[in-house]
Write a protein that holds these residues in place. Sequence first.
Motif: not given
Length: 468
Positions: A136-138, A144-146, A321-324
């Motif tokens: 889910r986080g990814k 968030g990137t979008v 995405p890395i943090s997610g």
Amino acid sequence: MFDNIKNSPNYRWYVLATVAVGTFMATLDGSIVNVALPTISHQLNSNLSTLQWVVTAYLLTITSLLPVFGRLADLMGRKKVFGYGFLVFILGSALCGLAQNIWFLVATRVVQALGAAMLMSNSPAIITAIFPPKERGKALGLTGTVVALGSLTGPALGGILIKLAGWRSIFYINVPIGLLGFAAVLLVLPKDVPNKEKEPFDYLGALSFTLGMIFLLLGITNGEDWGWSSIPVLMSIIIGIILLILFILTERKVTHPMINLSLFRNRPFLIGNLAGGLSFIAMFANNMILPFYLQGVLNYDPAQAGMLLMIFPITMAIAAPISGNASDKFGPVFLTTTGLTITGVGLLYFSTLSASASFYHIIPGAILTGLGAGMFQSPNNSSVMSSVPPQKLGVAGGINSLVRNLGMVIGIAWSVSLFDALGGVATPNPSQIDAFMSAYHYVMLVAMAIALTAAVISFNRKSYAKAQ
């Protein structure tokens, strides 16, 4: 072919791609119009005070309706509301392009914002429902990137389109993209599961909330221009607060409220939204004033300023995405708290810049704030959305998006008001630069304090839904 997609082990990623189209469109249109305002002003013979409603009407409509459409999606089905969102957004965009006077354009921006609110309120819910906790986080990180790319692309794409095809093209381009998105909704998104309980919609709650938010935000967004002690601003804020109190009283009495206030007794939900709101209040203080520092004090041209302003969303787009993905493995507490702390350090860095700073002196601050935002947003959104039951995902996503927009509005309002009160001038002459820098530094220090307060709050979320 489309049955194969739905049976594919990667189906959830096709759903994410479909949702990303709607998210990108809604975010893009929040930023793409700004670059067209001077051209629109000239061609539609509008003054600045009227022209600002092209932006304000869009923002007010989206912010006031996010939880309403989230709740409607919980009752009617998320696929249905998301699909209608594309159609309404397409209609609004086409009408915006046909505008022959400024007030017709403002009215059609409201239609466009209705569609955007339907899209934005449902994006997190659809993603949370389709992805398992361990991914889910990814997924929310990629969303968030979008969002960052939509904000980043808007001014640049708008400038190119206006040069090639005129200002109307920034609205017409949404039509083919929206039609593709709508087709993807029909073919890719999972079918809605009917709500067996047949819960009624809380019309009084929806009306009091929507009008309350409109009046409150109307007062906040115009406080600096109209004067915070002026009758229109005071009356707008007072009426807004009264209506929101009526909303809370209504929600406590009805059997099926629009927003179940018990959600806020859920610690991860409350802490996540509170920390998220404060993070946007802090970030948008700098986002508002930094362009004036770059162009008014350092005398950079718009292209140079644009390059520096792009660093924040690019860094955020990489980090999110890395943090997610990391939050799926390690949980949100460390990442969200560290991200907000880094944001605070970045704002502290901005408070040290001088009136003769070089181009390269600006970059570390932009990287730090972009990195902090990227580290914070994805784990925080995942923590918030994972903390509510499936049947409440729509309204939870609407509240999450509402908090983001409120943070933006409040961040801009308080920073501009404090900046002006301390003697700052948007376009300073040489004798006013010292006053500008003093006011800018003070605003950045207050923003840093807000970010660090959010970090302390985030650290205390303690319980959260762990990946399985």
